[in-house]
Design a protein around this motif. Structure first.
Motif, mmCIF file in Angstrom:
data_model
loop_
_atom_site.group_PDB
_atom_site.id
_atom_site.type_symbol
_atom_site.label_atom_id
_atom_site.label_comp_id
_atom_site.label_asym_id
_atom_site.label_seq_id
_atom_site.Cartn_x
_atom_site.Cartn_y
_atom_site.Cartn_z
ATOM 1 N N SER A 44 41.694 34.587 39.787
ATOM 2 C CA SER A 44 41.701 35.399 38.566
ATOM 3 C C SER A 44 41.984 36.839 38.973
ATOM 4 O O SER A 44 41.313 37.370 39.848
ATOM 5 C CB SER A 44 40.335 35.373 37.883
ATOM 6 O OG SER A 44 39.819 34.073 37.848
ATOM 7 N N ILE A 83 35.069 42.936 31.273
ATOM 8 C CA ILE A 83 34.915 41.707 30.480
ATOM 9 C C ILE A 83 34.556 40.570 31.430
ATOM 10 O O ILE A 83 34.802 40.657 32.641
ATOM 11 C CB ILE A 83 36.202 41.335 29.697
ATOM 12 C CG1 ILE A 83 37.383 41.137 30.658
ATOM 13 C CG2 ILE A 83 36.545 42.354 28.635
ATOM 14 C CD1 ILE A 83 38.573 40.453 30.018
ATOM 15 N N TYR A 84 33.969 39.531 30.860
ATOM 16 C CA TYR A 84 33.610 38.394 31.686
ATOM 17 C C TYR A 84 34.838 37.536 31.961
ATOM 18 O O TYR A 84 35.704 37.373 31.103
ATOM 19 C CB TYR A 84 32.525 37.549 31.002
ATOM 20 C CG TYR A 84 31.179 38.238 30.998
ATOM 21 C CD1 TYR A 84 30.545 38.557 32.199
ATOM 22 C CD2 TYR A 84 30.556 38.571 29.802
ATOM 23 C CE1 TYR A 84 29.314 39.195 32.207
ATOM 24 C CE2 TYR A 84 29.319 39.202 29.804
ATOM 25 C CZ TYR A 84 28.706 39.524 31.012
ATOM 26 O OH TYR A 84 27.501 40.153 31.013
ATOM 27 N N ASP A 105 50.213 45.019 37.891
ATOM 28 C CA ASP A 105 50.566 43.619 38.055
ATOM 29 C C ASP A 105 51.154 43.392 39.442
ATOM 30 O O ASP A 105 52.359 43.473 39.660
ATOM 31 C CB ASP A 105 51.526 43.197 36.933
ATOM 32 C CG ASP A 105 50.796 43.222 35.588
ATOM 33 O OD1 ASP A 105 49.574 42.999 35.592
ATOM 34 O OD2 ASP A 105 51.441 43.467 34.564
ATOM 35 N N PRO A 157 43.048 34.619 27.431
ATOM 36 C CA PRO A 157 42.525 33.259 27.530
ATOM 37 C C PRO A 157 43.275 32.189 26.731
ATOM 38 O O PRO A 157 43.517 31.105 27.257
ATOM 39 C CB PRO A 157 41.081 33.416 27.043
ATOM 40 C CG PRO A 157 40.732 34.810 27.475
ATOM 41 C CD PRO A 157 41.980 35.612 27.269
ATOM 42 N N ASN A 212 38.664 32.668 32.403
ATOM 43 C CA ASN A 212 39.738 31.773 32.844
ATOM 44 C C ASN A 212 39.359 30.959 34.071
ATOM 45 O O ASN A 212 39.792 29.812 34.219
ATOM 46 C CB ASN A 212 40.995 32.580 33.188
ATOM 47 C CG ASN A 212 41.653 33.160 31.952
ATOM 48 O OD1 ASN A 212 41.446 32.652 30.848
ATOM 49 N ND2 ASN A 212 42.420 34.214 32.131
ATOM 50 N N GLY A 229 47.168 36.300 31.372
ATOM 51 C CA GLY A 229 45.707 36.400 31.478
ATOM 52 C C GLY A 229 44.925 36.200 30.198
ATOM 53 O O GLY A 229 43.744 35.822 30.246
ATOM 54 N N THR A 239 45.775 33.785 37.179
ATOM 55 C CA THR A 239 45.888 34.243 35.794
ATOM 56 C C THR A 239 45.875 35.760 35.789
ATOM 57 O O THR A 239 45.214 36.393 36.608
ATOM 58 C CB THR A 239 44.729 33.749 34.903
ATOM 59 O OG1 THR A 239 43.498 34.254 35.412
ATOM 60 C CG2 THR A 239 44.680 32.239 34.851
ATOM 61 N N GLY A 240 46.623 36.317 34.858
ATOM 62 C CA GLY A 240 46.676 37.768 34.697
ATOM 63 C C GLY A 240 47.659 38.379 35.681
ATOM 64 O O GLY A 240 48.131 37.731 36.622
ATOM 65 N N GLY A 241 47.963 39.645 35.421
ATOM 66 C CA GLY A 241 48.798 40.385 36.364
ATOM 67 C C GLY A 241 50.219 39.891 36.484
ATOM 68 O O GLY A 241 50.854 40.099 37.516
ATOM 69 N N VAL A 242 50.713 39.234 35.462
ATOM 70 C CA VAL A 242 52.087 38.727 35.578
ATOM 71 C C VAL A 242 53.053 39.387 34.603
ATOM 72 O O VAL A 242 54.211 39.051 34.565
ATOM 73 C CB VAL A 242 52.176 37.194 35.366
ATOM 74 C CG1 VAL A 242 51.473 36.484 36.479
ATOM 75 C CG2 VAL A 242 51.656 36.787 34.017
ATOM 76 N N SER A 243 52.535 40.329 33.829
ATOM 77 C CA SER A 243 53.489 41.041 32.981
ATOM 78 C C SER A 243 54.139 42.109 33.862
ATOM 79 O O SER A 243 54.068 42.052 35.075
ATOM 80 C CB SER A 243 52.779 41.623 31.760
ATOM 81 O OG SER A 243 51.480 41.989 32.084
HETATM 82 P P1 AMP Z 1 47.049 40.755 32.230
HETATM 83 O O1 AMP Z 1 48.016 39.619 32.197
HETATM 84 O O2 AMP Z 1 46.418 40.930 33.574
HETATM 85 O O3 AMP Z 1 47.660 42.014 31.704
HETATM 86 O O4 AMP Z 1 45.871 40.351 31.234
HETATM 87 C C1 AMP Z 1 46.118 40.182 29.858
HETATM 88 C C2 AMP Z 1 44.804 40.206 29.100
HETATM 89 O O5 AMP Z 1 44.008 39.065 29.477
HETATM 90 C C3 AMP Z 1 43.950 41.423 29.376
HETATM 91 O O6 AMP Z 1 43.318 41.776 28.162
HETATM 92 C C4 AMP Z 1 42.928 40.929 30.367
HETATM 93 O O7 AMP Z 1 41.737 41.660 30.338
HETATM 94 C C5 AMP Z 1 42.724 39.495 29.922
HETATM 95 N N1 AMP Z 1 42.321 38.663 31.037
HETATM 96 C C6 AMP Z 1 42.981 38.573 32.211
HETATM 97 N N2 AMP Z 1 42.357 37.715 33.039
HETATM 98 C C7 AMP Z 1 41.279 37.257 32.374
HETATM 99 C C8 AMP Z 1 40.239 36.334 32.710
HETATM 100 N N3 AMP Z 1 40.216 35.747 33.900
HETATM 101 N N4 AMP Z 1 39.286 36.089 31.790
HETATM 102 C C9 AMP Z 1 39.338 36.712 30.588
HETATM 103 N N5 AMP Z 1 40.292 37.570 30.213
HETATM 104 C C10 AMP Z 1 41.254 37.855 31.089
#
Ligand code: AMP
Ligand code: MG
Length: 408
Positions: free
Chosen positions: A191, A208-209, A265, A307, A212, A305, A256-260
């Protein structure tokens, strides 16, 4: 979408089918080939590695489908027949004595020489113990012939079949104590995000918690994967490199996340530097940005990211990829058409997967379809597919994919 996999401009979104086809091609290019032999009770969720061929006839001998009497039709002239033996399931009967019938119970072998079973409800036992049959009799009636279900040498399950309770039961019926299955896919779950903390800790400012992580870990476990929970990765390039580098013995890194293409990212940067990267903009909502690449040779799928985006892209893209790595051919979830019980006035340029339910034979949707709202999926029974460019009025048909299909 341009073939190099660079981020497309608005209006050049990749259709879901194209992304899926590419992922499945890549899965087929990297099949899990190792096998293991497992006892029947441990086969749940695993994938059969070799065809299962029957070595038996099923049933192995003709047996009675009823409680009643076995006889040879040529002995029945209308005169009551004496009972010469009683056959329970699990017994081996003697050949039928000519001119008699045999008392027989469901599942018991039919004595040699008998060609018909009459159920006890249509039979009348006389005071002297002889039996009269009240209805016309037909040769073969109420007998389950040898090999009716399966004959020896028949293909029963093909390699690539996912095994569950029914397949376990079927294998048991053929006398298999275990089967060869594909070894588990090793999937590392990562994550990403500085804002994430684990449940159980107090929530600080801006945090945030992490939802994912557990969602994906449990889902993968259900799918029969070996899950490596790699925790939270901070938004930092060095940390990303180091952590991904520690995951060299897995079959897939699922992040998950960080792919935009935001400033924080780093996954894409790490992949571009130490492997290869395709950044896709998909015509899917929730979803859209999806990464596929390799980090030092290890395949990486980066899901968005939010959910609900994580859930939808995992269900429709990562899940079939993981199954296909194990040789599963049938990775398309069942979907069926139902009338929409809602209006959808605004056509979108992405295919929408609305979290919905069935209500009176039609689909209704959760009030808030935002990609951040996981509650929508907890409420839902399935995904309602609204195609690109489509508007809907109540009564128009939409496709419904039950979540139970995807969660298996
Ligand atoms: P990102 O793709 O990193 O820009 O994340 C997109 C959105 O998803 C942001 O609002 C993040 O805070 C949220 N997000 C990313 N990873 C998680 C996760 N593991 N659990 C809950 N929310 C997440
Ligand atoms: Mg992030």
């Amino acid at each position: 979408m341009n073939p190099a996999g660079k981020p497309g401009k608005t209006g050049s979104l990749m259709p879901v089918e194209t992304a899926l086809a590419r992922l499945l091609d890549m899965a087929e290019a990297a099949p899990i080939v190792e096998r293991e032999h497992l006892p029947l009770a441990q086969l749940e969720g695993r994938v059969l590695a070799v065809d299962l061929v029957s070595t038996l006839d099923l049933p192995p001998w003709p047996n009675s489908a009823m409680d009643g009497y076995a006889l040879n039709l040529s002995d029945w002239t209308g005169q009551p027949l004496p009972v010469s033996q009683k056959v329970f399931a699990g017994q081996a009967p003697a050949p039928l004595q000519p001119g008699t019938c045999a008392r027989i119970f469901t599942g018991a072998p039919v004595p040699a020489g008998a060609d018909c079973v009459e159920m006890q409800e249509n039979s009348e036992v006389q005071a002297d113990g002889r039996v009269r049959f009240l209805e016309p009799l037909v040769a073969g009636q109420n007998i389950r012939p040898q090999g009716q279900e399966t004959t020896a040498g028949e293909l029963i399950l093909t390699a690539g079949t996912r095994l569950g309770p029914i397949e376990q039961g079927l294998a048991a019926s053929l006398g298999c104590a275990g089967l060869d299955v594909v070894r588990k896919v090793r999937v590392a779950v990562v994550s990403t995000g500085d804002e994430l903390i684990e449940p159980g800790q107090p929530l600080g400012p801006g945090q945030i918690y992490n939802s994912n992580r557990v969602l994906l870990c449990s889902w993968l476990q259900r799918m029969g994967c070996e899950v490596i929970d790699a925790g939270i990765l901070p938004d930092d390039l060095d940390a990303t490199r180091v952590r991904l580098g520690q995951l060299q013995d897995v079959d897939l890194i699922l992040s998950t996340g960080g792919v935009s293409v935001g400033e924080a990212d780093f996954l894409g940067v790490a992949l571009r530097e130490e492997g290869e990267l395709a950044l896709w903009k998909l015509a899917i909502k929730p979803g859209k940005p999806l990464t596929f690449g390799h980090f030092r040779g290890v395949p990486v799928i980066g899901l968005p990211g939010n959910p609900a985006s994580t859930l939808v892209t995992f269900a429709l893209l990562a899940r079939p990829y993981i199954l296909r790595r194990q040789g599963v051919q049938d990775v398309t979830p069942l979907k069926f058409r139902v009338p929409a019980r809602f209006d959808w006035p605004q056509a979108g340029n992405r295919r929408e997967y609305l979290r919905g339910r069935l209500d009176q034979g039609g689909a209704i949707i959760y009030r808030n379809q935002s990609s951040g709202v996981l509650r929508s999926a907890a409420w839902a029974e399935g995904l309602v597919e609204v195609m690109e460019g489509r508007t809907l009025s109540k009564g128009d048909e939409v496709s419904f994919i039950p979540l139970s299909e995807l969660l298996a």
